[in-house]
Design an enzyme around this catalytic site. Sequence first.
Site: not given
Ligand code: LAN
Length: 728
Positions: A457
Amino acid sequence: AANGHANGSASAVESSNNKTDRSRWRLLDESGRHTWHYLKTDKEIEDWPQTTADKYNLGLPTDLPDLPPASTPSDAIDNCMTFYSKLQLPPGDWACEYGGPLFLLPGIVICWYATGTSIPPEYQFEITNYLFARQNKDGGWGLHVEGHSSVFGTAMNYAILRILGGSEEEPRMIKARGKLHAMGGAVNGPHWAKFWLSVLGVMQWDIVNPVPPELWLLPDWVPIAPWRWWIHMRQVFLPMSYIWSKKFVMPETDLVRQLRQELFVQPYETIDFGSHRNSIAPEDNYHPKTWLLHLINFILVWVWIPLLRSNSIVERAEAWVWRLVQYEDVNTDYSDLAPVNAPMNTLVCFIKEGPDSYSFRRHLYRLNDYLWVNKEGMLANGTNGVQVWDTAFTIQACVEAGLAESPKWKPTLTKALEYLESEQIRDEVADREICYRQSRKGAWPFSTKVQGYTVSDCTSEALRVILLLQRAHGYKPVLDESRLRDAVDVLLTMQNKHTGGFASYEPQRGSEYLEMLNAAEVFGRIMVEYDYPECTTAVVTVLSLFQKYYPDYRTDEIKRIKETALQYIRKAQSEDGSWYGSWGICFTYAAMFALESLASVGETYANSPRVKRACDFLMSHQMSDGGWGESYRSSELKVWVDHEKSQVVQTCWAVIALMYAAYPDKEPIRKALTMVMGRQQRNGEWLQEAIEGVFNCSCMITYPNYKFYFPIKALGMYKARWGDEKLL
Ligand code: LAN
């Protein structure tokens, strides 16, 4: 001391009350790399003035002027942009606090401590201040800032407060310990807590359920092979398995000996750590381990490890894992995927190559990219920023609000566009197949190109606004056709073949049954990629827009993808008309996307029973003040839970959804936006309300810029449909 003329570092920090001087902090933006710097001398302060954005982010008065009161959507939009454009940084992007999770700082601080890295005093003070500001009334900490206290949050944050210099006698620490003990002490923590506390030597490695690196030796066809897992899980499992295999423990210190007496409800010496592998407090047990995982752990502990795990297998597995760690490090210039694997990879490099190695040093440099300073103190962001995501949505909202060609805002949007140009990923990583990377040439990441991971996205939202500005609104083109096609090419590799939906970083690579091996306990839906209405919509809508301008490129494939993706969106709707949102809270967020998808193929309230059901669902949750408010508990429980108060951001999501659906009754939408405008401040900003985002069902994360661009988008759409009438 802090406001006197200080030349040395000690005097710049008010050590009497353990606070730094907010007027000395600066945010540096180097092509999108955001780091905070604490200025020590008057000379530095003179050479590097504090900006409005710095002040805003630090919670200092910005002194931005009061604006003429807004009465129409246009006024409100203009006032908001007047404020928000001041927060744009020189490269064209926006920065923000990306906080919420409370398990990220512990990994970073424990990594520093275990590797003997000195922690600057301003970090020590401000991390401490942040954690105390976020302590719950009962003395504990949760998984995230709004959550109930858990052993994970409490044991880990207590331990790092002690590392940072907190005294065990301090009343807030006594309270924290009391809460921890009431939950059974640190032995009741989840797997990741047991891992980090074993690295410290506060626990013994027997308490950690096995993390065997030899899983990485499984052939690719094996259904549970790690390359099939969701990227965040396998990239955490990778360095964790190396450290587990080495049973690395830092040198014992007095503090470690003290923590052994503080974190448990019984004397350390009497604890049988092996017997607590599966101990877990109910507060932490969001996703209980399955019988299958228990069985596998049992076999690993009692058969595989003592009887079969030969030295040669261990050596081969560690060598292969080390190589994959190196790929991850080099491909991201040592910033790594996220702040969970970053400190773990740092520790792996320390163990393998030592404290003076380039790899370890570069990691330390990069860990700074995750730190953020706000009015409460210093915290860890969930990623190294939200640069591409926020920049793309800002442009989109402005276009929706009719500002694209306004001479007043064109310079802002041009800068933003140039920033997005600079962040498109232009090439594949070396040995892409060996390190199991999804194709990335032409993609956009969520944060920066240095991090460099394709997200479906993020690629779509960036491509969408580039097409809008350079094709629909005559901006000087920043991307030639081949680069636009590269972006489309990546997207076309990402569809889930069986369902038609799109996931986040990669198409789903393994069965959803793999969730039975979810060992993290505190998160749900982490083992593989899933279909998401949010990601699917972003892809579908940008492909339609692309086809409008380039009808001949991969026409049949795109048509088929759009059709099957829409089928997924329809199927994902629940009986009650709602969609579950995975990345924003919760049903309002997903409705905004799903209804945009359906609108893109002409399905609206008037002609589609399913859209009508979705609108009825939303309408049944409108609050008496006209707004919508959904608690983060919706995401956890997967059923709608009201927030006690309506929320600006969720209200905007709901009305955007209704407007995509061409909901026939203007009245509720008008009422909602009147409420939103009523909460706008005189300087054009909106204030932070409840947390907006989520991941893995249980952990919340803030998106502070949502309160600027979603009102712009909602008010803009309203104006386009019903005119710029007076709302206030
Ligand atoms: C994110 C942030 C952005 C998010 C969107 C783009 C909003 C979404 O549409 C797709 C998935 C994504 C890229 C995403 C995936 C998981 C993340 C990276 C996070 C929520 C920000 C933090 C999270 C990450 C997994 C944090 C670390 C924690 C673990 C359990 C490893």
